[in-house]
Design an enzyme around this catalytic site. Sequence first.
Site, PDB file in Angstrom:
ATOM      1  N   ASP A 185     -32.369 -77.147  27.475  1.00  0.00           N
ATOM      2  CA  ASP A 185     -31.290 -76.715  27.406  1.00  0.00           C
ATOM      3  C   ASP A 185     -30.597 -77.077  26.608  1.00  0.00           C
ATOM      4  OD1 ASP A 185     -28.913 -76.732  29.458  1.00  0.00           O
ATOM      5  OD2 ASP A 185     -29.179 -78.548  29.283  1.00  0.00           O
ATOM      6  N   ASP A 228     -31.788 -82.525  30.605  1.00  0.00           N
ATOM      7  CA  ASP A 228     -30.186 -83.613  30.886  1.00  0.00           C
ATOM      8  C   ASP A 228     -30.124 -83.323  32.061  1.00  0.00           C
ATOM      9  OD1 ASP A 228     -28.773 -81.016  30.575  1.00  0.00           O
ATOM     10  OD2 ASP A 228     -27.197 -83.120  30.981  1.00  0.00           O
ATOM     11  N   LYS A 280     -30.321 -71.011  34.870  1.00  0.00           N
ATOM     12  CA  LYS A 280     -31.014 -71.699  35.811  1.00  0.00           C
ATOM     13  C   LYS A 280     -30.211 -73.216  37.323  1.00  0.00           C
ATOM     14  CE  LYS A 280     -30.382 -73.932  32.120  1.00  0.00           C
ATOM     15  NZ  LYS A 280     -29.704 -75.006  30.810  1.00  0.00           N
ATOM     16  N   ASP A 286     -26.694 -77.763  26.225  1.00  0.00           N
ATOM     17  CA  ASP A 286     -25.075 -78.890  26.500  1.00  0.00           C
ATOM     18  C   ASP A 286     -25.815 -80.630  27.101  1.00  0.00           C
ATOM     19  OD1 ASP A 286     -23.471 -77.609  25.583  1.00  0.00           O
ATOM     20  OD2 ASP A 286     -22.998 -75.627  27.473  1.00  0.00           O
TER      21      ASP A 286
END
Length: 313
Positions: A27, A259, A234, A29
Amino acid sequence: MSTPEYLTGNKEAIRNFLDKFDVFLFDCDGVLWSGDHLFPGVPSTLDLLRKHDKQVVFVTNNSTKSRQDYKKKLEGMGIPATAEEVFGSSYSAAVYISRILPKQHPDLQQKKKVFVVGEAGIETELDAEGVPHIGGTDPKYRREVTPEDYKLLAAGDPSVLDPDVGVVLMGLDFHFNYLKMCYAYHYIRRGALFLATNTDSTLPSAGALFPGAGSISAPLVKMLGDQEPVAFGKPSQAMMDAIEGKFRFDRSRACMVGDRANTDIRFGLEGNLGGTLGVLTGVATKEEFLEGDTRPHFYVDKLSDLLEGIQEQ
């Protein structure tokens, strides 16, 4: 449900972790950066992974940027990348609309246009797939609603509601307004499919949280009687299948790094990947990773904590 293994500061555990995987899905960000702030040590971490023959794939739900945009951002932050290594929710949605939707909904063959609620990243990926679209960044839709708009939309006037629109695709829109919401609602009410690049409720940026794409589509969900859109980011497994189909990797030797528990980690778990790694530089807290319903196999304070194990391999 097992307790995630904490890797930070444990060189042997990090080395064992890295030995388990050949492919890392990252991922962006909240993992590599927050907004325009690059987390320390990220370029070195990715560089060393590549030098140890690990395949790196950037998997992002951010629909505002195309794959080429992400390539430029990655390179601008000192992370060498190709557009082929980037797999975004806008690209995933565009591929679905152009290649899969015609087979699943042959009745839409005469309605090939997409009404876009979102930024240029969506438009770029639709263009790349040859999908006609309206809305998006067109200034025509970036204004206040007028009494005439109400009348024409209510009447279904073809001068405002394009009869060729068969899909409404919603993503993160920095210029979202009441008029766009009206158009999207009336297109869907007239039979257009309700799709979303992703349904993230928040967007991490500059060390804080801001409204995400899911917050943009939420008013439509409410208006339509809790009708959820088909989403492609996702944790959608349609996205995982597309990634595997493109990169041809062994899922048991792949690890998802993210995250967010409810998107990134769930994406990896439901995709039956060999492992999931949570990082604490974005949305999820340590408590969420340790006590939540969706837990990663491993977690670290920050991505660059892996450097200790990589450098000694």
